[in-house]
Design a protein around this motif. Structure first.
Motif, PDB file in Angstrom:
ATOM      1  N   CYS A   1       0.856  -1.193   0.000  1.00  0.00           N
ATOM      2  CA  CYS A   1       0.000   0.000   0.000  1.00  0.00           C
ATOM      3  C   CYS A   1       0.887   1.237   0.000  1.00  0.00           C
ATOM      4  CB  CYS A   1      -0.943  -0.007   1.204  1.00  0.00           C
ATOM      5  SG  CYS A   1      -0.085   0.087   2.798  1.00  0.00           S
ATOM      6  N   CYS A   2       0.274   2.403   0.196  1.00  0.00           N
ATOM      7  CA  CYS A   2       1.039   3.652   0.111  1.00  0.00           C
ATOM      8  C   CYS A   2       1.893   3.919   1.345  1.00  0.00           C
ATOM      9  CB  CYS A   2       0.091   4.827  -0.143  1.00  0.00           C
ATOM     10  SG  CYS A   2      -0.592   4.812  -1.820  1.00  0.00           S
ATOM     11  N   VAL A   3       1.574   3.269   2.474  1.00  0.00           N
ATOM     12  CA  VAL A   3       2.516   3.241   3.589  1.00  0.00           C
ATOM     13  C   VAL A   3       3.480   2.110   3.261  1.00  0.00           C
ATOM     14  CG1 VAL A   3       2.825   2.800   6.039  1.00  0.00           C
ATOM     15  CG2 VAL A   3       0.841   4.097   5.246  1.00  0.00           C
ATOM     16  N   VAL A   4       4.753   2.398   3.150  1.00  0.00           N
ATOM     17  CA  VAL A   4       5.682   1.442   2.560  1.00  0.00           C
ATOM     18  C   VAL A   4       5.673   0.117   3.318  1.00  0.00           C
ATOM     19  CG1 VAL A   4       8.059   1.031   1.853  1.00  0.00           C
ATOM     20  CG2 VAL A   4       7.095   3.330   1.742  1.00  0.00           C
ATOM     21  N   LYS A   5       5.230  -0.935   2.636  1.00  0.00           N
ATOM     22  CA  LYS A   5       5.180  -2.288   3.176  1.00  0.00           C
ATOM     23  C   LYS A   5       5.747  -3.223   2.119  1.00  0.00           C
ATOM     24  CE  LYS A   5       1.076  -1.316   5.969  1.00  0.00           C
ATOM     25  NZ  LYS A   5       1.774  -1.261   7.242  1.00  0.00           N
ATOM     26  N   PRO A   6       7.065  -3.439   2.123  1.00  0.00           N
ATOM     27  CA  PRO A   6       7.719  -4.200   1.042  1.00  0.00           C
ATOM     28  C   PRO A   6       7.236  -5.654   0.956  1.00  0.00           C
ATOM     29  CG  PRO A   6       9.327  -2.999   2.374  1.00  0.00           C
ATOM     30  CD  PRO A   6       8.037  -2.965   3.115  1.00  0.00           C
ATOM     31  N   VAL A   7       6.759  -6.030  -0.220  1.00  0.00           N
ATOM     32  CA  VAL A   7       6.307  -7.401  -0.449  1.00  0.00           C
ATOM     33  C   VAL A   7       6.994  -8.017  -1.674  1.00  0.00           C
ATOM     34  CG1 VAL A   7       4.071  -7.072   0.651  1.00  0.00           C
ATOM     35  CG2 VAL A   7       4.311  -6.578  -1.784  1.00  0.00           C
ATOM     36  N   GLY A   8       7.914  -7.278  -2.291  1.00  0.00           N
ATOM     37  CA  GLY A   8       8.599  -7.802  -3.463  1.00  0.00           C
ATOM     38  C   GLY A   8       9.498  -6.746  -4.079  1.00  0.00           C
ATOM     39  N   HIS A   9      10.188  -7.120  -5.144  1.00  0.00           N
ATOM     40  CA  HIS A   9      11.067  -6.186  -5.840  1.00  0.00           C
ATOM     41  C   HIS A   9      11.024  -6.485  -7.329  1.00  0.00           C
ATOM     42  CE1 HIS A   9      14.517  -3.701  -6.881  1.00  0.00           C
ATOM     43  NE2 HIS A   9      14.447  -3.181  -5.662  1.00  0.00           N
ATOM     44  N   LEU A  10      10.926  -5.443  -8.132  1.00  0.00           N
ATOM     45  CA  LEU A  10      10.799  -5.618  -9.575  1.00  0.00           C
ATOM     46  C   LEU A  10      12.000  -6.321 -10.191  1.00  0.00           C
ATOM     47  CD1 LEU A  10       9.184  -2.190 -10.597  1.00  0.00           C
ATOM     48  CD2 LEU A  10       8.063  -4.396 -10.239  1.00  0.00           C
ATOM     49  N   ALA A  11      13.130  -6.321  -9.488  1.00  0.00           N
ATOM     50  CA  ALA A  11      14.304  -7.039  -9.993  1.00  0.00           C
ATOM     51  C   ALA A  11      14.059  -8.550 -10.021  1.00  0.00           C
ATOM     52  CB  ALA A  11      15.521  -6.726  -9.123  1.00  0.00           C
ATOM     53  N   ASP A  12      13.062  -9.010  -9.244  1.00  0.00           N
ATOM     54  CA  ASP A  12      12.760 -10.438  -9.174  1.00  0.00           C
ATOM     55  C   ASP A  12      11.657 -10.849 -10.144  1.00  0.00           C
ATOM     56  OD1 ASP A  12      14.643 -10.762  -7.122  1.00  0.00           O
ATOM     57  OD2 ASP A  12      13.186 -10.117  -5.622  1.00  0.00           O
ATOM     58  N   GLY A  13      11.244  -9.943 -10.997  1.00  0.00           N
ATOM     59  CA  GLY A  13      10.176 -10.245 -11.950  1.00  0.00           C
ATOM     60  C   GLY A  13       9.246  -9.066 -12.080  1.00  0.00           C
ATOM     61  N   GLY A  14       8.444  -9.058 -13.141  1.00  0.00           N
ATOM     62  CA  GLY A  14       7.516  -7.965 -13.339  1.00  0.00           C
ATOM     63  C   GLY A  14       6.351  -8.011 -12.361  1.00  0.00           C
ATOM     64  N   ILE A  15       5.531  -6.975 -12.419  1.00  0.00           N
ATOM     65  CA  ILE A  15       4.399  -6.863 -11.515  1.00  0.00           C
ATOM     66  C   ILE A  15       3.454  -8.053 -11.654  1.00  0.00           C
ATOM     67  CG2 ILE A  15       2.279  -5.535 -11.133  1.00  0.00           C
ATOM     68  CD1 ILE A  15       3.955  -3.010 -11.615  1.00  0.00           C
ATOM     69  N   GLU A  16       3.244  -8.514 -12.877  1.00  0.00           N
ATOM     70  CA  GLU A  16       2.312  -9.616 -13.094  1.00  0.00           C
ATOM     71  C   GLU A  16       2.745 -10.864 -12.327  1.00  0.00           C
ATOM     72  OE1 GLU A  16      -0.204 -11.512 -16.811  1.00  0.00           O
ATOM     73  OE2 GLU A  16       1.613 -10.352 -17.214  1.00  0.00           O
ATOM     74  N   LYS A  17       4.017 -11.183 -12.379  1.00  0.00           N
ATOM     75  CA  LYS A  17       4.539 -12.352 -11.665  1.00  0.00           C
ATOM     76  C   LYS A  17       4.473 -12.136 -10.152  1.00  0.00           C
ATOM     77  CE  LYS A  17       8.873 -14.872 -10.874  1.00  0.00           C
ATOM     78  NZ  LYS A  17      10.312 -14.938 -11.229  1.00  0.00           N
TER      79      LYS A  17
END
Length: 532
Positions: free
Chosen positions: A444-460
């Motif tokens: 959400c907009c309060v930063v809650k990291p659940v992934g990183h684009l370096a590990d794949g695109g948003i769809e994945k």
């Protein structure tokens, strides 16, 4: 290993009595069937409600026990994967086709064909598949009844929330594309003079190629729209205009946030001509004096420049037919401008804004001096009727969330969004996503990291195990508030009490109620009783 391909479907309906009768025939006191709920230990144990239960099932299969795939709402859209997995457990191989959730209007019929086909191919290998959730068919029928009354993507989101599965992309996706800023607003948690962000952070900028690739993926996923903003000022980004144009070319809605200082005549013309849907301009001052206090880098001259830029944009917009972008005047209400709420509303009407969006300051260590006092909050509450009248007469929409925010803040200034989402759960994991400049993907907009684009695109990543784990955990914030995110921070923090996304959560909870699907939201599916 024997391989069978699932190829044809014939219609076969199983009633609740059919399921119970079949199970009673195949089950004796001496030999109890094994019930499998997932394509692996994590899904199975979660749905079975028994940590470690999968190991019991696996051991039973090795011993030659009867295997039944239990169908409940939590796994209804994973049955192809579970069927493949179950076949491998007994040394067989099949290729099962997935159940497409769309079009929802035809989902009940397709679901029955799906079950029938899986039962035929699995039955040839001695595996049974049975519906063990008494409400599953009603859930699917309920979604189908709403076809035509709600957008298809929204029905899929509601169905996904009830079935604990992401069936379509988020309603909205936010991109933080720029960390540098041409202002140093006193209330800002990054660029305030009291804050000292690193040079490396300030130089953070999302490359256009990365942004474009993710927007194209989102378009394929069924997202409704995207937001272009920043930890700084997004119009500073050299590709800002292209970032606004691309989603429109792909048929998506798009909006952006700005402080208005760089809204030159040329940029304003291009934004209007592109058909940009919405713009949020943060002014935070009903007068030149308060603006100058809160924006020390630009001072009072900045106030004149912003208003001049906005007048040109609205004048140019009036010449077109679309009336876009819809424009919202954003004001961070704090001690320096708390008595100017009516003046802010009049300013919005005078300039030609479509909406007035005041919001209370989020107080942190660096901006304690701007915290609203009890007297400030009382003054704001007294001014609200006048503000409503100004907006109504001027044809300007007053942000609906502001009054509840003020009421809550008067009781508890650090909790101006009520604890309703702690009580009923947060469903933002089906509705929103955010990508930061460095590629971090947030829940959400309060930063809650659940992934990183370096590990794949948003769809994945959207359909991946990490994202799913956190979106499910947020449904029970009471139980999971301390669950560590990917950076070690807890799922629930005090900033959640001042949520930026509460209006989206409320809107979709309203949809759940209006669609009649809310009664299935808190119900637990029938829990298949695995071997004991």
């Amino acid at each position: 290993m024997t391989h069978t391909r699932l190829s044809s479907f014939s219609l076969l309906f199983f009633t609740k009595c059919d399921v119970r009768d079949t199970l009673s025939r195949m089950t004796t006191k001496a030999h109890k069937a094994l019930v499998l709920f997932g394509n692996g230990a994590k899904m199975h144990d979660r749905i079975a409600g028994k940590p470690g239960d999968y190991a019991t099932v696996e051991a039973g299969v090795r011993a030659g026990r009867q295997l039944v795939i239990g169908v409940v709402r939590d796994n209804a859209f994973f049955l192809d994967k579970i069927a493949d997995y179950a076949a491998k457990l007994i040394g067989r191989s099949i290729t099962a086709l997935p159940l497409a959730p769309s079009p929802v209007s035809e989902l009940p019929r397709r679901f029955e064909f799906h079950l029938d086909g899986l039962n035929k191919v699995l039955g040839a290998h001695g595996i049974l598949m049975r519906v063990m959730d008494d409400d599953l068919r009603e859930i699917i029928q309920s979604a189908a009844r709403n076809a035509g009354d709600l957008p298809e993507a929204d029905i899929l989101r509601l169905l996904g929330i009830v079935c604990r599965t992401a069936l379509v992309g988020p309603h909205w996706f936010v991109f933080e594309v720029e960390n540098s800023c041409n202002e140093n607003c006193l209330y800002c948690n990054i660029h305030s003079p009291e804050r000292k962000p690193s040079k490396e952070f300030i130089q953070g900028r999302m490359p256009f190629a990365q942004y474009a690739a993710q927007v194209r993926e989102l378009a394929r996923m069924g997202v409704d729209g995207v937001t272009v903003l920043g930890n700084g000022e997004p119009t500073v980004h050299p590709d800002f205009l292209e970032m606004v144009l691309l989603p429109k070319k792909l048929g998506l809605r798009v909006n952006f946030f700005t402080n208005g200082l760089l809204l030159t005549q040329e940029l304003s013309r291009r934004v209007v001509d592109a058909g940009c849907d919405e713009m949020f301009c943060t002014i935070s001052g009903g007068s030149k004096k308060s603006y100058g206090i809160l924006h020390p880098r630009q001072g009072e001259k900045g106030y004149d420049r912003v208003l001049e830029n906005l007048r040109f944009l609205f004048q140019y917009r009036s010449k077109g037919e679309k009336g876009l972008p819809k424009a919202s005047a954003v004001h961070v209400v704090c001690a320096a401008n708390a008595r100017e709420l009516p003046a802010m509303a009049e300013q919005a009407v005078d300039l030609g804004f479509d909406a007035f969006r005041p919001q209370l300051i989020r107080v942190d260590e660096h901006n304690q001096k701007l915290a609203l006092s009890d007297e400030d909050l009382s003054a704001i509450a007294r001014d609200l009727p006048a503000v409503r009248e100004i907006c109504e007469k001027g044809g300007v929409e007053l942000w609906e969330a502001f009054e509840p925010m003020v009421r809550s803040a008067r009781d508890n200034p650090d909790n101006w969004t009520p604890d309703e989402f702690i009580e009923q759960g947060c469903i933002i994991g089906w509705l929103l996503g955010l990508a930061k400049c460095d590629g971090t993907l947030s829940l959400c907009c309060v930063v809650k990291p659940v992934g990183h684009l370096a590990d794949g695109g948003i769809e994945k990543l959207w359909s991946g195990a990490d994202y799913q784990r956190y979106r499910l955990a947020a449904l029970d914030l009471k139980q999971n508030r301390d669950m560590p995110l990917l950076d070690g921070s807890p799922l629930f923090t005090e900033r959640c009490r001042r949520c930026d996304n509460h209006d989206i959560n409320r809107r979709y909870f309203s949809m759940l109620r209006e669609s009649g699907m809310i009664r299935h939201y808190r119900q637990s599916p029938w829990r298949g009783e695995a071997d004991s």
